[in-house]
Scaffold this motif. Structure first.
Motif, PDB file in Angstrom:
ATOM      1  N   LEU A 100     -13.867 -52.070  63.715  1.00  0.00           N
ATOM      2  CA  LEU A 100     -14.882 -52.805  64.469  1.00  0.00           C
ATOM      3  C   LEU A 100     -14.336 -54.108  65.034  1.00  0.00           C
ATOM      4  N   GLN A 101     -13.301 -54.649  64.422  1.00  0.00           N
ATOM      5  CA  GLN A 101     -12.669 -55.863  64.929  1.00  0.00           C
ATOM      6  C   GLN A 101     -11.613 -55.568  65.989  1.00  0.00           C
ATOM      7  N   SER A 102     -11.271 -54.306  66.156  1.00  0.00           N
ATOM      8  CA  SER A 102     -10.184 -53.937  67.063  1.00  0.00           C
ATOM      9  C   SER A 102     -10.654 -53.947  68.514  1.00  0.00           C
ATOM     10  N   SER A 103      -9.688 -53.791  69.414  1.00  0.00           N
ATOM     11  CA  SER A 103      -9.989 -53.751  70.842  1.00  0.00           C
ATOM     12  C   SER A 103     -10.220 -52.334  71.350  1.00  0.00           C
ATOM     13  N   ALA A 104     -10.293 -51.357  70.455  1.00  0.00           N
ATOM     14  CA  ALA A 104     -10.556 -49.977  70.868  1.00  0.00           C
ATOM     15  C   ALA A 104     -11.858 -49.908  71.657  1.00  0.00           C
ATOM     16  N   ALA A 105     -11.837 -49.193  72.756  1.00  0.00           N
ATOM     17  CA  ALA A 105     -13.017 -49.130  73.627  1.00  0.00           C
ATOM     18  C   ALA A 105     -14.189 -48.430  72.951  1.00  0.00           C
ATOM     19  N   VAL A 106     -13.907 -47.441  72.116  1.00  0.00           N
ATOM     20  CA  VAL A 106     -14.971 -46.704  71.430  1.00  0.00           C
ATOM     21  C   VAL A 106     -14.630 -46.632  69.953  1.00  0.00           C
ATOM     22  N   ARG A 107     -15.574 -47.056  69.115  1.00  0.00           N
ATOM     23  CA  ARG A 107     -15.423 -47.030  67.660  1.00  0.00           C
ATOM     24  C   ARG A 107     -16.355 -45.959  67.100  1.00  0.00           C
ATOM     25  N   VAL A 108     -15.788 -45.030  66.347  1.00  0.00           N
ATOM     26  CA  VAL A 108     -16.492 -43.809  65.948  1.00  0.00           C
ATOM     27  C   VAL A 108     -16.509 -43.662  64.432  1.00  0.00           C
ATOM     28  N   PHE A 109     -17.634 -43.185  63.901  1.00  0.00           N
ATOM     29  CA  PHE A 109     -17.699 -42.733  62.515  1.00  0.00           C
ATOM     30  C   PHE A 109     -17.987 -41.243  62.540  1.00  0.00           C
ATOM     31  N   TYR A 110     -17.193 -40.468  61.796  1.00  0.00           N
ATOM     32  CA  TYR A 110     -17.401 -39.018  61.728  1.00  0.00           C
ATOM     33  C   TYR A 110     -17.745 -38.657  60.291  1.00  0.00           C
ATOM     34  N   ASP A 111     -18.995 -38.255  60.076  1.00  0.00           N
ATOM     35  CA  ASP A 111     -19.446 -37.847  58.754  1.00  0.00           C
ATOM     36  C   ASP A 111     -19.303 -36.336  58.634  1.00  0.00           C
ATOM     37  N   LEU A 112     -18.265 -35.913  57.937  1.00  0.00           N
ATOM     38  CA  LEU A 112     -18.063 -34.495  57.694  1.00  0.00           C
ATOM     39  C   LEU A 112     -18.846 -34.009  56.474  1.00  0.00           C
ATOM     40  N   ASP A 113     -19.623 -34.900  55.878  1.00  0.00           N
ATOM     41  CA  ASP A 113     -20.365 -34.594  54.651  1.00  0.00           C
ATOM     42  C   ASP A 113     -21.797 -35.126  54.751  1.00  0.00           C
ATOM     43  N   THR A 114     -22.414 -35.011  55.902  1.00  0.00           N
ATOM     44  CA  THR A 114     -23.705 -35.648  56.151  1.00  0.00           C
ATOM     45  C   THR A 114     -24.777 -35.316  55.109  1.00  0.00           C
ATOM     46  N   PRO A 115     -24.967 -34.058  54.720  1.00  0.00           N
ATOM     47  CA  PRO A 115     -26.005 -33.787  53.712  1.00  0.00           C
ATOM     48  C   PRO A 115     -25.738 -34.499  52.395  1.00  0.00           C
ATOM     49  N   VAL A 116     -24.468 -34.605  52.004  1.00  0.00           N
ATOM     50  CA  VAL A 116     -24.124 -35.321  50.776  1.00  0.00           C
ATOM     51  C   VAL A 116     -24.442 -36.807  50.933  1.00  0.00           C
ATOM     52  N   THR A 117     -24.124 -37.350  52.098  1.00  0.00           N
ATOM     53  CA  THR A 117     -24.427 -38.757  52.389  1.00  0.00           C
ATOM     54  C   THR A 117     -25.921 -39.030  52.276  1.00  0.00           C
ATOM     55  N   LEU A 118     -26.713 -38.217  52.949  1.00  0.00           N
ATOM     56  CA  LEU A 118     -28.157 -38.431  52.977  1.00  0.00           C
ATOM     57  C   LEU A 118     -28.790 -38.150  51.617  1.00  0.00           C
ATOM     58  N   ASP A 119     -28.258 -37.172  50.898  1.00  0.00           N
ATOM     59  CA  ASP A 119     -28.772 -36.867  49.571  1.00  0.00           C
ATOM     60  C   ASP A 119     -28.524 -38.040  48.616  1.00  0.00           C
ATOM     61  N   ALA A 120     -27.357 -38.668  48.736  1.00  0.00           N
ATOM     62  CA  ALA A 120     -27.058 -39.839  47.908  1.00  0.00           C
ATOM     63  C   ALA A 120     -28.008 -40.988  48.223  1.00  0.00           C
ATOM     64  N   LEU A 121     -28.272 -41.207  49.493  1.00  0.00           N
ATOM     65  CA  LEU A 121     -29.207 -42.266  49.883  1.00  0.00           C
ATOM     66  C   LEU A 121     -30.602 -41.995  49.328  1.00  0.00           C
ATOM     67  N   GLN A 122     -31.021 -40.746  49.400  1.00  0.00           N
ATOM     68  CA  GLN A 122     -32.339 -40.367  48.902  1.00  0.00           C
ATOM     69  C   GLN A 122     -32.446 -40.619  47.403  1.00  0.00           C
ATOM     70  N   SER A 123     -31.323 -40.467  46.686  1.00  0.00           N
ATOM     71  CA  SER A 123     -31.300 -40.662  45.238  1.00  0.00           C
ATOM     72  C   SER A 123     -31.075 -42.110  44.848  1.00  0.00           C
ATOM     73  N   GLY A 124     -30.934 -42.991  45.836  1.00  0.00           N
ATOM     74  CA  GLY A 124     -30.718 -44.399  45.554  1.00  0.00           C
ATOM     75  C   GLY A 124     -29.293 -44.740  45.154  1.00  0.00           C
ATOM     76  N   LYS A 125     -28.348 -43.850  45.430  1.00  0.00           N
ATOM     77  CA  LYS A 125     -26.958 -44.082  45.064  1.00  0.00           C
ATOM     78  C   LYS A 125     -26.204 -44.776  46.204  1.00  0.00           C
ATOM     79  N   ASP A 126     -25.154 -45.491  45.835  1.00  0.00           N
ATOM     80  CA  ASP A 126     -24.288 -46.085  46.842  1.00  0.00           C
ATOM     81  C   ASP A 126     -23.444 -44.998  47.491  1.00  0.00           C
ATOM     82  N   VAL A 127     -23.188 -45.158  48.788  1.00  0.00           N
ATOM     83  CA  VAL A 127     -22.286 -44.261  49.500  1.00  0.00           C
ATOM     84  C   VAL A 127     -21.004 -45.046  49.750  1.00  0.00           C
ATOM     85  N   ALA A 128     -19.958 -44.685  49.044  1.00  0.00           N
ATOM     86  CA  ALA A 128     -18.749 -45.513  49.004  1.00  0.00           C
ATOM     87  C   ALA A 128     -18.091 -45.684  50.366  1.00  0.00           C
TER      88      ALA A 128
END
Length: 374
Positions: A100-128
């Motif tokens: 995010l501090q870089s000069s790259a024109a486009v900064r991207v996040f790719y979640d290859l584990d989206t259901p795991v991410t959202l399930d952790a959030l639903q359970s109140g867990k931190d997503v590392a």
């Protein structure tokens, strides 16, 4: 385009589904003329099971420590057109700050584990791998999962621009080959052991094996516990690197796809194994989940199984019907689900994000000029 990626792993396919996907995608991006640099933390369990040591068409950076890696990472980001951080990257939060501090024109996040991410959030867990600001600062958020997951990435993590980038297969690697006798099976299953797949695996595989004791069943994968409920007609092949997957699938009359529980609940999350098996000409029996029919036509290109009876019935399918189903699935895969197809989709998404970024910059410049003139 120069793309810098901070990912989980591309060097080892042991115990994860990321590596095989990245190998196909990076190869396809290079074929389209792009320069890709992949940063991966060199952790012991992947080092001990490394099946790729360099990228033929890109740069692989294996680093032991993030602090030591910073100078090289900054140097590559200095002339990058796009920069990406992925789920489960070992230093994802630090990499996010750097990107995010870089000069790259486009900064991207790719979640290859989206259901795991959202399930952790639903359970109140931190997503590392997600920082305190969520995904709000990225120009583009890609998700391995479509459907409602895209909405949730916006509402729960603040993503502004979201798009799916599904699984895929490299048909140069995964293709029909001569069957290997050791892998011969009436029904196979290839996948790392996961507790949240176990109930479905027992219903669709273990119980089918017990119901059909005269037939041969084969599991390939890693991390299976000693207490796994084996049967006399179930054989096991320890972790297989991607180059051995074609032999595995080509020797199977059918193969089973079982989706992790969080992914099955979310839907719209096709495993790369689906496309690998189909590309190898192996008929697939899959558990059911929403969106599956967007990738393969049930009954024509894939068999859907909800219980043991469905699996047993499918395994009694006449050979001619089984072969036709496999051919149609392979044709669909080569047309719609290759790594080359996904690389073209990613290119289009990045181009659109570039355009959006340029419009935003022009709007800022126009606003600044208007204020100055006023």
């Amino acid at each position: 385009m120069k793309l810098v990626i901070f990912g989980l792993t591309v060097s080892s396919s042991w115990g994860n589904g990321h590596a095989t996907l990245w190998r196909g995608l990076l190869k396809a991006l290079a074929a389209r003329g792009h320069d890709v640099v992949f940063f991966e933390r060199d952790v012991p369990y992947y080092a001990m099971n490394r099946d790729l040591h360099a990228l033929a068409d890109g740069t692989l950076v294996l680093y032991p420590d993030w602090t030591e890696n910073l100078p090289l990472a900054r140097a590559h980001l200095a002339d990058a057109d796009a920069a990406m951080v992925t789920s489960y990257q070992a230093d994802a939060v630090a990499a996010t700050e750097l990107v995010l501090q870089s000069s790259a024109a486009v900064r991207v996040f790719y979640d290859l584990d989206t259901p795991v991410t959202l399930d952790a959030l639903q359970s109140g867990k931190d997503v590392a791998y997600v920082g305190p600001r969520g995904l709000a600062d990225f120009d583009l958020v890609l998700s391995y999962t479509g459907g409602d997951a895209l909405r949730q990435l916006r509402t729960r993590l603040g993503a502004r621009r979201v798009a799916p980038l599904y699984g895929h297969v490299d048909p140069d690697v995964h293709r029909p080959v001569q069957a290997v006798e050791d892998f011969r099976a009436d029904l196979s299953y290839l996948g790392t052991y996961a507790e949240d797949r176990q109930a479905a695996l027992e219903r669709l595989f273990i119980q089918a094996a017990r119901r059909l004791p005269e037939q041969r069943f084969l599991i390939g994968g890693a991390q299976y516990p000693q207490e796994f409920p084996w049967a006399n007609n179930i054989w096991f092949a320890k972790h297989l690197p991607p180059e051995r997957h074609p032999a595995f699938f080509s020797a199977s009359r059918f193969t089973l796809n079982v989706t992790r529980a969080a992914m099955a609940r979310m839907g719209w999350c096709p495993s790369g194994r689906l496309f690998e098996a189909a590309a190898c000409g192996c008929p697939v029996i899959s558990d059911a989940w929403e969106g599956l029919d967007a990738f393969f036509r049930p009954g024509e290109e894939i068999v859907i199984a909800r219980d043991t009876d469905d699996v047993v019935q499918a395994m009694r399918m006449p050979d001619a019907e089984r072969g036709a189903l496999a051919r149609r699935a392979r044709e669909r895969t080569l047309d719609e689900h290759t790594s080359a197809r996904r690389a073209a989709e990613l290119e289009g998404l990045l181009d659109a994000a570039f355009g959006a970024a340029e419009l935003a910059d022009e709007a800022v410049e126009w606003g600044q000029a208007t204020v100055a003139e006023g």
